[in-house]
Design an enzyme around this catalytic site. Sequence first.
Site, PDB file in Angstrom:
ATOM      1  N   ASP A  10       8.759  -6.958  24.981  1.00 35.56           N
ATOM      2  CA  ASP A  10       8.511  -5.787  24.298  1.00 35.56           C
ATOM      3  C   ASP A  10       7.222  -5.813  24.191  1.00 35.56           C
ATOM      4  O   ASP A  10       6.223  -6.533  24.398  1.00 35.56           O
ATOM      5  CB  ASP A  10       9.034  -5.732  22.610  1.00 35.56           C
ATOM      6  N   SER A  11       6.373  -4.610  23.797  1.00 35.35           N
ATOM      7  CA  SER A  11       5.064  -4.551  23.442  1.00 35.35           C
ATOM      8  C   SER A  11       4.628  -5.355  22.299  1.00 35.35           C
ATOM      9  O   SER A  11       3.413  -5.470  22.185  1.00 35.35           O
ATOM     10  CB  SER A  11       4.584  -2.816  23.135  1.00 35.35           C
ATOM     11  N   CYS A  73      12.022  -2.846  24.843  1.00 39.44           N
ATOM     12  CA  CYS A  73      11.210  -1.910  24.317  1.00 39.44           C
ATOM     13  C   CYS A  73      11.499  -0.243  25.029  1.00 39.44           C
ATOM     14  O   CYS A  73      11.440  -0.181  26.069  1.00 39.44           O
ATOM     15  CB  CYS A  73       9.883  -2.094  24.804  1.00 39.44           C
ATOM     16  N   GLU A 152       4.738  -2.588  12.251  1.00 40.50           N
ATOM     17  CA  GLU A 152       3.580  -3.705  12.829  1.00 40.50           C
ATOM     18  C   GLU A 152       2.941  -4.024  11.583  1.00 40.50           C
ATOM     19  O   GLU A 152       2.753  -5.512  11.414  1.00 40.50           O
ATOM     20  CB  GLU A 152       2.955  -3.259  13.683  1.00 40.50           C
ATOM     21  N   CYS A 184      13.617   3.171  19.428  1.00 40.96           N
ATOM     22  CA  CYS A 184      12.369   2.347  19.316  1.00 40.96           C
ATOM     23  C   CYS A 184      12.687   1.112  18.826  1.00 40.96           C
ATOM     24  O   CYS A 184      13.534   1.074  17.696  1.00 40.96           O
ATOM     25  CB  CYS A 184      11.170   3.125  18.789  1.00 40.96           C
ATOM     26  N   HIS A 186      11.276  -1.104  16.981  1.00 42.60           N
ATOM     27  CA  HIS A 186      10.648  -1.315  15.852  1.00 42.60           C
ATOM     28  C   HIS A 186      11.489  -0.729  14.783  1.00 42.60           C
ATOM     29  O   HIS A 186      11.471  -1.172  13.520  1.00 42.60           O
ATOM     30  CB  HIS A 186       9.299  -0.751  15.911  1.00 42.60           C
TER      31      HIS A 186
END
Lengths: 285, 285
Positions: A10-11, A73, A152, A184, A186
């Site tokens: 993932d990023s 991701c 994040e 997403c 996240h």
Amino acid sequence: VNERHVGVFDSGVGGLTVARELLRQLPEENLLYLGDTARVPYGPRGGATITRFALELVQFLLDREVKALVVACNSISASAIESIRRLSPVPVIDVIEPTVRAAVAATRTGRIGIIGTVSTVASGVYERHAAALDSDLQVIAQACPLLVPIAEEGLADHAVAHLMAEEYVARFREEAVDVLILGCTHYPLLKPVLADVLGPGVQLIDSAGPTISDLATLLRRRGLERSGAPHHRFCVTDASYKFLQIATAMLGADVSDQVEQVCVELPAGEGLPGCILPDLVPAMV
Amino acid sequence: VNERHVGVFDSGVGGLTVARELLRQLPEENLLYLGDTARVPYGPRGGATITRFALELVQFLLDREVKALVVACNSISASAIESIRRLSPVPVIDVIEPTVRAAVAATRTGRIGIIGTVSTVASGVYERHAAALDSDLQVIAQACPLLVPIAEEGLADHAVAHLMAEEYVARFREEAVDVLILGCTHYPLLKPVLADVLGPGVQLIDSAGPTISDLATLLRRRGLERSGAPHHRFCVTDASYKFLQIATAMLGADVSDQVEQVCVELPAGEGLPGCILPDLVPAMV
């Protein structure tokens, strides 16, 4: 081969929501997690940049001889899945297609909402996957650029998460969708606030479950499963001050002695004469 | 030499606040702007990563034979200014030191506030510069991790900017500071909301003016000035969908035909055996 790790990438920290599900569904598999914390977020970037970064992550994992790749991701999947499949000799599990299947199975009204990063929403990938399954489905997409930084930064319980959730997803109440895809990895970190804003009439579909179910089927079908006590590794490209905190909270265990900082960059400019890309405007979303 | 460009660089759009001031104070200089939009933001990253990225930006500008460098990013300056000065054969103008001088000249109470990214605040660079000028000064620093994404997304007029400004800077009203340093070149984009939350008793100090004044003095002293119609270039590492929008709004002119997408990465892993850095924990802030 069976002893090899499953590569999940993932990023940043978002893919940990998928890694957590892997540890739950496949507790004896070895996990090699790679988060590009030095270059997160990917969502606001152009497709060419996301693809370049993603192929570097894939090459890093292939060099470590993973037996399968999980693209954890959505921004990477939306922009780079075909390039990744071309590069990878091992099977690639995508985070988008299994999730669309789950959403289509869940909807009763045929109206599906999806939230994602700017690049994911601009790609139109969810509309294409849904149309391939049933051309009568209506897919309503909304980009949510601030949700990744909020996740994040660990601000899921902060008023800012509520403010932006209200801004981004309140429309789905009126759009009469009965299913909302968290497009997403996240966003599961923000599930409580999203559920709160949407109310009980909208079911939230998280990618982690369907994606890891697909991985489990694949490993079983190819005889690639392993058993025994697993060994996990977590690689990050930057010693992000939030990674350990979020990883420990999410995985319910202290993983600090399993985390390494690594470099993934390949020599730049290869195949890019003069390093000047001519496609500035087309690449913009 | 005089005809060469002045190199101004930043992690993204923030440095445009400094570039705008250069165009105002030195309207005949050639500007070469470099924004690392493929890897923005730098603020949440560790010092080693910021330094690595910054030296790539510097090398890109040196390869294009700039006559001076302006570090238009406080996170870069806080982590990498010494490495940059070691690498650069041309003069380097720092964004932090001139701003601290301006703040010290402006304060009457001797109590100075500073807002910045996590890495800038963790570096303690403002406290050190202020103490070097006057050891009686009190410097109160506050990290504001969400302000860069808010500025990059063009949300300066949105309620989220007000919510987070209230959260981050309201304390400075009670701390009785009379001067607040905008310790990140993105923050001038949020000046109206910051001024609104702080009220008239606190003067906001922007880096752009003092930094470009230092540049002007340097060019004059070394006889490096040029005259005539200037030629500007704007280089970005990713075709960020917001860059043109924000650049055009800030510079008051359509710069779209002066923007190029470029690559800056140098071969990775050089000097990093196995690419595994041993300093994970010390690098964390």
